[in-house]
Design a protein around this motif. Sequence first.
Motif, PDB file in Angstrom:
ATOM      1  N   GLY A 145       0.790  -1.225   0.000  1.00  0.00           N
ATOM      2  CA  GLY A 145       0.000   0.000   0.000  1.00  0.00           C
ATOM      3  C   GLY A 145       0.819   1.268   0.000  1.00  0.00           C
ATOM      4  O   GLY A 145       0.268   2.365   0.152  1.00  0.00           O
ATOM      5  N   GLU A 146       2.148   1.162  -0.170  1.00  0.00           N
ATOM      6  CA  GLU A 146       2.992   2.348  -0.201  1.00  0.00           C
ATOM      7  C   GLU A 146       3.016   2.992  -1.579  1.00  0.00           C
ATOM      8  O   GLU A 146       3.451   4.136  -1.730  1.00  0.00           O
ATOM      9  CB  GLU A 146       4.413   1.985   0.229  1.00  0.00           C
ATOM     10  N   ILE A 147       2.588   2.267  -2.608  1.00  0.00           N
ATOM     11  CA  ILE A 147       2.530   2.772  -3.974  1.00  0.00           C
ATOM     12  C   ILE A 147       1.114   2.551  -4.491  1.00  0.00           C
ATOM     13  O   ILE A 147       0.578   1.447  -4.388  1.00  0.00           O
ATOM     14  CB  ILE A 147       3.546   2.052  -4.881  1.00  0.00           C
ATOM     15  N   ASP A 148       0.500   3.597  -5.027  1.00  0.00           N
ATOM     16  CA  ASP A 148      -0.863   3.487  -5.562  1.00  0.00           C
ATOM     17  C   ASP A 148      -0.871   2.844  -6.941  1.00  0.00           C
ATOM     18  O   ASP A 148      -1.699   1.972  -7.223  1.00  0.00           O
ATOM     19  CB  ASP A 148      -1.515   4.874  -5.636  1.00  0.00           C
ATOM     20  N   LEU A 149       0.007   3.305  -7.813  1.00  0.00           N
ATOM     21  CA  LEU A 149       0.120   2.776  -9.171  1.00  0.00           C
ATOM     22  C   LEU A 149       1.595   2.668  -9.532  1.00  0.00           C
ATOM     23  O   LEU A 149       2.369   3.589  -9.259  1.00  0.00           O
ATOM     24  CB  LEU A 149      -0.559   3.705 -10.188  1.00  0.00           C
ATOM     25  N   ALA A 150       1.963   1.570 -10.156  1.00  0.00           N
ATOM     26  CA  ALA A 150       3.322   1.424 -10.674  1.00  0.00           C
ATOM     27  C   ALA A 150       3.249   1.211 -12.174  1.00  0.00           C
ATOM     28  O   ALA A 150       2.323   0.560 -12.675  1.00  0.00           O
ATOM     29  CB  ALA A 150       4.033   0.257 -10.006  1.00  0.00           C
ATOM     30  N   LEU A 151       4.207   1.763 -12.886  1.00  0.00           N
ATOM     31  CA  LEU A 151       4.252   1.657 -14.341  1.00  0.00           C
ATOM     32  C   LEU A 151       5.544   0.973 -14.731  1.00  0.00           C
ATOM     33  O   LEU A 151       6.611   1.285 -14.192  1.00  0.00           O
ATOM     34  CB  LEU A 151       4.192   3.037 -14.993  1.00  0.00           C
ATOM     35  N   GLY A 152       5.456   0.022 -15.663  1.00  0.00           N
ATOM     36  CA  GLY A 152       6.663  -0.651 -16.095  1.00  0.00           C
ATOM     37  C   GLY A 152       6.379  -1.963 -16.787  1.00  0.00           C
ATOM     38  O   GLY A 152       5.287  -2.183 -17.322  1.00  0.00           O
ATOM     39  N   VAL A 153       7.382  -2.832 -16.777  1.00  0.00           N
ATOM     40  CA  VAL A 153       7.295  -4.150 -17.391  1.00  0.00           C
ATOM     41  C   VAL A 153       7.334  -5.178 -16.267  1.00  0.00           C
ATOM     42  O   VAL A 153       8.310  -5.248 -15.511  1.00  0.00           O
ATOM     43  CB  VAL A 153       8.466  -4.373 -18.375  1.00  0.00           C
ATOM     44  N   PHE A 154       6.297  -5.976 -16.150  1.00  0.00           N
ATOM     45  CA  PHE A 154       6.160  -6.898 -15.027  1.00  0.00           C
ATOM     46  C   PHE A 154       5.798  -8.292 -15.551  1.00  0.00           C
ATOM     47  O   PHE A 154       4.618  -8.633 -15.645  1.00  0.00           O
ATOM     48  CB  PHE A 154       5.091  -6.400 -14.060  1.00  0.00           C
ATOM     49  N   PRO A 155       6.795  -9.094 -15.897  1.00  0.00           N
ATOM     50  CA  PRO A 155       6.506 -10.428 -16.448  1.00  0.00           C
ATOM     51  C   PRO A 155       5.708 -11.312 -15.501  1.00  0.00           C
ATOM     52  O   PRO A 155       4.859 -12.080 -15.923  1.00  0.00           O
ATOM     53  CB  PRO A 155       7.896 -11.008 -16.712  1.00  0.00           C
ATOM     54  N   GLN A 156       5.981 -11.198 -14.193  1.00  0.00           N
ATOM     55  CA  GLN A 156       5.285 -12.016 -13.218  1.00  0.00           C
ATOM     56  C   GLN A 156       4.806 -11.146 -12.070  1.00  0.00           C
ATOM     57  O   GLN A 156       5.530 -10.266 -11.586  1.00  0.00           O
ATOM     58  CB  GLN A 156       6.202 -13.124 -12.683  1.00  0.00           C
ATOM     59  N   LEU A 157       3.557 -11.401 -11.620  1.00  0.00           N
ATOM     60  CA  LEU A 157       2.974 -10.651 -10.517  1.00  0.00           C
ATOM     61  C   LEU A 157       2.329 -11.602  -9.532  1.00  0.00           C
ATOM     62  O   LEU A 157       1.712 -12.590  -9.934  1.00  0.00           O
ATOM     63  CB  LEU A 157       1.903  -9.675 -11.023  1.00  0.00           C
ATOM     64  N   PRO A 158       2.410 -11.302  -8.237  1.00  0.00           N
ATOM     65  CA  PRO A 158       1.654 -12.097  -7.268  1.00  0.00           C
ATOM     66  C   PRO A 158       0.152 -11.840  -7.436  1.00  0.00           C
ATOM     67  O   PRO A 158      -0.265 -10.795  -7.951  1.00  0.00           O
ATOM     68  CB  PRO A 158       2.162 -11.580  -5.914  1.00  0.00           C
ATOM     69  N   GLU A 159      -0.655 -12.763  -6.975  1.00  0.00           N
ATOM     70  CA  GLU A 159      -2.079 -12.758  -7.266  1.00  0.00           C
ATOM     71  C   GLU A 159      -2.842 -11.509  -6.818  1.00  0.00           C
ATOM     72  O   GLU A 159      -3.744 -11.069  -7.534  1.00  0.00           O
ATOM     73  CB  GLU A 159      -2.740 -13.996  -6.647  1.00  0.00           C
ATOM     74  N   PRO A 160      -2.530 -10.870  -5.664  1.00  0.00           N
ATOM     75  CA  PRO A 160      -3.348  -9.716  -5.264  1.00  0.00           C
ATOM     76  C   PRO A 160      -3.204  -8.498  -6.165  1.00  0.00           C
ATOM     77  O   PRO A 160      -3.959  -7.543  -6.030  1.00  0.00           O
ATOM     78  CB  PRO A 160      -2.858  -9.405  -3.841  1.00  0.00           C
ATOM     79  N   LEU A 161      -2.236  -8.510  -7.081  1.00  0.00           N
ATOM     80  CA  LEU A 161      -1.994  -7.347  -7.931  1.00  0.00           C
ATOM     81  C   LEU A 161      -2.693  -7.507  -9.276  1.00  0.00           C
ATOM     82  O   LEU A 161      -2.794  -8.604  -9.816  1.00  0.00           O
ATOM     83  CB  LEU A 161      -0.498  -7.120  -8.126  1.00  0.00           C
ATOM     84  N   HIS A 162      -3.135  -6.360  -9.798  1.00  0.00           N
ATOM     85  CA  HIS A 162      -3.895  -6.337 -11.055  1.00  0.00           C
ATOM     86  C   HIS A 162      -3.115  -5.525 -12.075  1.00  0.00           C
ATOM     87  O   HIS A 162      -2.601  -4.451 -11.769  1.00  0.00           O
ATOM     88  CB  HIS A 162      -5.261  -5.708 -10.811  1.00  0.00           C
ATOM     89  N   ARG A 163      -3.026  -6.028 -13.288  1.00  0.00           N
ATOM     90  CA  ARG A 163      -2.281  -5.341 -14.353  1.00  0.00           C
ATOM     91  C   ARG A 163      -3.215  -4.884 -15.465  1.00  0.00           C
ATOM     92  O   ARG A 163      -4.221  -5.522 -15.762  1.00  0.00           O
ATOM     93  CB  ARG A 163      -1.191  -6.250 -14.928  1.00  0.00           C
ATOM     94  N   GLU A 164      -2.846  -3.760 -16.083  1.00  0.00           N
ATOM     95  CA  GLU A 164      -3.545  -3.254 -17.261  1.00  0.00           C
ATOM     96  C   GLU A 164      -2.501  -2.735 -18.245  1.00  0.00           C
ATOM     97  O   GLU A 164      -1.614  -1.962 -17.860  1.00  0.00           O
ATOM     98  CB  GLU A 164      -4.522  -2.132 -16.886  1.00  0.00           C
TER      99      GLU A 164
END
Length: 301
Positions: A145-164
Amino acid sequence: MNSLRAVDLNLLVILEALLSERHLSRAAERLHMSQPAVSHALARLRHLLDDPLLLRGKGGFQPTARALALARPLADALQSVRSVLGGAVFEAATAQRVFRLAMSDYGAALILPALLRRLRVEAPGIDLAVSYASRPAVIAGVQDGEIDLALGVFPQLPEPLHRETLFEETFVCALDPASLEPGETLTLETYLARPHVLVASSEGGMATEVDAALAQLGQTRRIAVRVPYWTVAADVVRGTDLILTVARRTLQESAVQGVALYPVPFAIAPFAFETIRHCRTQGDAGIAWLRAAIAQATEPG
């Protein structure tokens, strides 16, 4: 146990800011409160929860084990309350809020100028706090919760995170055209024979994709210069025999400044440039508005 009716729920908003900022004055600025008022609220929270919560340390506060355990459920609970009370309405023109973003200088160069021009006109009360860290640190910041939105290249993400996905990016080679013979084109043989500039953080970043594609061909390249900054890469290439292989959008302007762009002479897949957020922000209309504004800032023209 304290009765919920006896608890001032505003204290929980203050606790959220303190756990995020870990600094009295920064939390006060974020909440538009005076520092003494936040200090008084912290004293009430310590009494209410029977725990110091935050202990003074180098550069600010350090959370206790109880505070760390509270951070995520507190953020989830407050987001649910905000969704209930605020619905899906976000009045950008009158909103006063700090959004915490994470991005590299590549993302910042592409997005911030257009985004800030829009914010200053449509949402003058919105402030941005932009940070940059390694990919694992950014993902951890979004999770915590320290970052609201992150921008970049994310090949793998843990389940609680949502990508667009904001856009798909392709690679291009940049070099000084004077370093080629008249009529010569950039072939794989020429590419492998030349020294290269690598723009990468300690974890490799986009350059990993380039070297992975070469490895599939059983080839490697010689990295003669390694820099962490996109902003100097084109200047390093100019006037040398060096080749720079990077995302096309980083070099749009360099083509008119003595650096020519050539197709990469081997197959390399495009990559998605994305925003990521925690699923707990699903009902946050402010973050949804900001994400849409970021997407518009990436559109051509």
